[in-house]
Design a protein around this motif. Structure first.
Motif, short mmCIF file in Angstrom:
data_model
loop_
_atom_site.label_atom_id
_atom_site.label_comp_id
_atom_site.label_asym_id
_atom_site.label_seq_id
_atom_site.Cartn_x
_atom_site.Cartn_y
_atom_site.Cartn_z
N GLY A 295 8.69 1.89 0.17
CA GLY A 295 9.92 1.44 0.79
C GLY A 295 9.77 1.45 2.30
N ASN A 296 10.80 1.02 3.01
CA ASN A 296 10.73 0.96 4.46
C ASN A 296 10.49 2.33 5.10
N HIS A 297 11.04 3.39 4.52
CA HIS A 297 10.86 4.74 5.08
C HIS A 297 9.44 5.26 4.85
N ASP A 298 8.70 4.65 3.94
CA ASP A 298 7.33 5.09 3.66
C ASP A 298 6.32 4.53 4.65
N THR A 299 6.72 3.58 5.45
CA THR A 299 5.77 2.87 6.31
C THR A 299 5.49 3.59 7.62
N GLY A 300 6.34 4.55 8.00
CA GLY A 300 6.13 5.23 9.27
C GLY A 300 6.91 4.62 10.42
N VAL A 301 7.76 3.65 10.15
CA VAL A 301 8.51 2.98 11.21
C VAL A 301 9.53 3.92 11.85
N GLU B 135 -1.36 3.91 9.97
CA GLU B 135 -2.03 5.16 9.61
C GLU B 135 -1.12 6.03 8.75
N ASN B 136 0.15 6.08 9.08
CA ASN B 136 1.10 6.83 8.26
C ASN B 136 1.11 6.29 6.83
N THR B 137 1.16 4.96 6.71
CA THR B 137 1.18 4.35 5.38
C THR B 137 -0.09 4.67 4.61
N ARG B 138 -1.23 4.57 5.26
CA ARG B 138 -2.51 4.85 4.60
C ARG B 138 -2.57 6.28 4.10
N LEU B 139 -2.15 7.22 4.92
CA LEU B 139 -2.20 8.64 4.55
C LEU B 139 -1.21 8.95 3.42
N LEU B 140 -0.05 8.30 3.44
CA LEU B 140 0.92 8.52 2.37
C LEU B 140 0.40 7.96 1.05
N VAL B 141 -0.17 6.76 1.09
CA VAL B 141 -0.71 6.17 -0.14
C VAL B 141 -1.81 7.06 -0.72
N GLU B 142 -2.65 7.63 0.14
CA GLU B 142 -3.69 8.55 -0.32
C GLU B 142 -3.07 9.73 -1.07
N ARG B 143 -2.02 10.30 -0.52
CA ARG B 143 -1.38 11.45 -1.15
C ARG B 143 -0.69 11.06 -2.46
N ILE B 144 -0.08 9.87 -2.48
CA ILE B 144 0.57 9.41 -3.71
C ILE B 144 -0.46 9.21 -4.81
#
Length: 254
Positions: free
Chosen positions: A73-79, A91-100
């Motif tokens: 979602g929009n809050h997951d992107t790091g905006v 970078e925020n999105t990449r790191l979150l996807v890794e954790r998910i």
């Protein structure tokens, strides 16, 4: 009889007792004995590290025959990160996807998978959160000039298609491409305030969104918008309690 447990909008960073909430959420969803668990986006509120190892350990215990599929979602992107120079949104999105993905969930980012039960099969498409969507995340007309055709390239039209899109505003664009027999969305929360008079529902969300809560039908297609689990902006829900939705797909006579 295919069963989908659907939930969305956790906003972990806004939770006062995220681990406790997570334990309850996992227990309730696992008790539904669904074939698939679908998450509709906004796992975190601002930063990837809101998904701590402790919470990730809890969420790794979801149980379903076909596992867990998630979209961003929009809050997951790091905006919403305060310092996007120190932590760029990519970078925020990449790191979150890794954790998910480390939790065992599958992130469906503009991709489609085939779900098989017995002799039948359906397609499941996840719409990712592009920069274009970010710029118009609360716009009713975001889909007017949006091209989603590449997302569905090669997806068979003769299969029942479930599309997961964090933003419900994309529903009719998906329909125009010949997909989206069932579209699952979140994002709106019914603005965490909802009332009912008989069958009539009302909410401040109606000011901004054409479809904002519950089940909608157009032709043979259905859109379901969950009011989500967590909160954003203010920690209060009036008439729009947190929800988990169990959807059961049924064959209809031709």
């Amino acid at each position: 009889g295919y069963r989908i447990a659907f939930f969305s909008d956790l906003h972990i960073g806004s939770m006062t007792s995220a681990c406790e909430m997570g334990e309850k959420l996992v227990a309730k969803i696992n008790a539904l004995d669904a074939d698939l668990v679908v998450f509709g986006g906004d796992l975190v509120n601002a930063k990837y590290d809101e998904l701590t190892p402790e919470i990730a350990s809890i969420f790794s215990r979801f149980s379903a025959r076909d596992g867990v599929v998630a979209v961003l979602g929009n809050h997951d992107t790091g905006v919403y990160v305060g310092d996007t120079i120190a932590l760029p949104i990519e970078e925020n999105t990449r790191l979150l996807v890794e954790r998910i993905e480390a939790m065992g969930w599958r992130v469906a980012n503009d991709s489609t998978s085939m779900l098989v039960m017995g002799d039948d099969s359906i397609t499941l498409t996840g719409i990712g959160f592009s920069r274009e969507l970010l710029a118009h995340r609360h716009s009713a007309n975001v889909a007017d000039s949006l091209d989603l055709s590449q997302i569905y390239e090669g997806v068979p039209r003769d299969k029942f298609n479930v599309t997961v899109s964090h933003m419900p505003q994309l529903w009719r664009k998906v329909l125009s491409l010949g997909y989206g027999d069932l579209v699952l969305s979140g994002h709106v929360h019914a603005m965490q305030m909802k009332g009912c008079i008989g069958d009539y529902k009302f909410s401040p969300a109606q000011i901004m969104y054409r479809e904002w809560s519950g089940l909608y039908k157009e032709g043979a297609s259905h859109l379901y918008i969950t009011d989500g689990v967590g909160s954003v902006g203010f920690h209060l829900r009036i008439g729009a309690p947190p929800e988990i939705t169990l959807l059961t797909l049924r064959c209809t006579s031709e």
